[in-house]
Design an enzyme around this catalytic site. Structure first.
Site, short mmCIF file in Angstrom:
data_model
loop_
_atom_site.label_atom_id
_atom_site.label_comp_id
_atom_site.label_asym_id
_atom_site.label_seq_id
_atom_site.Cartn_x
_atom_site.Cartn_y
_atom_site.Cartn_z
N ARG A 47 -7.31 -7.70 10.64
CA ARG A 47 -6.62 -8.67 9.78
C ARG A 47 -5.36 -8.06 9.17
O ARG A 47 -4.34 -8.74 9.02
CB ARG A 47 -7.56 -9.17 8.69
CG ARG A 47 -8.08 -8.11 7.74
CD ARG A 47 -9.25 -8.63 6.91
NE ARG A 47 -9.84 -7.58 6.08
CZ ARG A 47 -9.58 -7.46 4.78
NH1 ARG A 47 -8.78 -8.33 4.18
NH2 ARG A 47 -10.16 -6.51 4.08
N HIS A 59 -3.29 -1.56 4.23
CA HIS A 59 -2.89 -2.96 4.35
C HIS A 59 -1.53 -3.14 5.01
O HIS A 59 -1.30 -4.16 5.67
CB HIS A 59 -2.85 -3.63 2.96
CG HIS A 59 -4.20 -3.81 2.35
ND1 HIS A 59 -4.76 -5.05 2.15
CD2 HIS A 59 -5.10 -2.92 1.91
CE1 HIS A 59 -5.96 -4.91 1.60
NE2 HIS A 59 -6.19 -3.62 1.44
N HIS A 77 18.82 15.81 -5.16
CA HIS A 77 18.77 16.93 -6.10
C HIS A 77 17.67 16.74 -7.16
O HIS A 77 17.06 17.71 -7.60
CB HIS A 77 20.12 17.09 -6.79
CG HIS A 77 20.64 15.84 -7.43
ND1 HIS A 77 21.15 14.79 -6.69
CD2 HIS A 77 20.71 15.45 -8.73
CE1 HIS A 77 21.53 13.82 -7.51
NE2 HIS A 77 21.26 14.19 -8.76
#
Length: 256
Positions: A239, A205, A116
């Site tokens: 990575r 990331h 809400h």
């Protein structure tokens, strides 16, 4: 005579350099012989031993023949069966997820939900997403009458985990409770974001697939900036994908 000799030597040197340059250009444009057993190398990434990125479910048969230290490429949305995950962990196989480079030009299906306290902002969000060209699935709530935020955060998270939508956005008063709830659903990486920088980081990331927002902590304009940045950022670097794979591996440990 000395000048003539010098010019001759310069011409000979130039011809030699040009000859080597042409030869190198020819070699670079000529396809190298293919070898079925040779690993595939992707730009700025590891050598791929096996590419199963066309599949959405990776089974033990897909990984059984891989040796220790192999690199397996799979689709971003692919799931590993428990046995396949065990083989990957036991053999130290590196999993690389292939993520298409996408941005705001990609039309997505977005699940939205709110309690809400977040209902008014959710209605603004739906209009904004439509303006950006995205499809919206609204999981409620439908008014400012008091409700419980876990119900709606769970509904959005399930839709994301089940691949019924591409991503999800949930709004409550602070954004924290909905993030905690959504992260209980396997396959969901929910991030509560309060700035554009955090929104981008959560995608680039962490590969967040659910965004939670606090209607009492940000303005409507900030909401638009955060959503635009979040949808326009992708998890693309190996990575970062490797670290997200470790998050998924930890999750699987507690699913057994």
């Amino acid at each position: 005579m000395a000048d003539d000799a010098t010019r001759d030597r310069v011409r000979a040197l130039v011809r030699d350099v040009l000859s080597k340059a042409v030869s190198a250009e020819f070699d670079a444009s000529t396809p190298a012989p293919s070898a079925s057993a040779a690993p595939v190398t992707t730009p700025a990434g590891p050598a791929i031993t096996r590419d199963e990125s066309a599949k959405l479910v990776i089974t033990e048969d897909d990984v059984r023949g891989l040796e220790r230290g192999s690199v397996l490429r799979i689709a971003e949305a692919a799931r590993l069966t428990p046995l396949a995950a065990d083989i990957i962990n036991e053999r130290g196989i590196e999993v690389v997820r292939r993520v298409p480079r996408q941005g705001l030009t990609t039309n997505r299906t977005v699940a939205v939900g709110a309690d809400h306290g977040g209902y008014p902002m959710k209605e603004e969000l739906k209009t904004f997403l439509a303006e950006l060209g995205h499809r919206v699935h609204d999981f409620g709530t439908d008014s400012e009458s008091a409700v419980d935020y876990p119900d709606f955060a769970h509904a959005v998270a399930r839709a994301v985990a089940d691949r019924r939508v591409d991503v999800g956005i949930v709004i409550d008063g602070a954004g924290v409770g909905s993030a905690i709830t959504a992260n209980k659903v396997p396959g969901v990486r929910a991030a509560a974001c309060y700035s554009v920088e955090v929104a981008r980081n959560s995608r680039e990331h962490n590969g967040a697939n659910v965004l939670t927002l606090g209607s009492k902590t940000i303005s409507s304009a900030e909401m638009r900036d955060i959503v635009r940045a979040w949808l326009g950022t992708e998890l693309t670097e190996d990575r970062h994908r490797k670290r997200v794979s470790k998050i998924e591996a930890i999750e699987r440990q507690y699913q057994r």
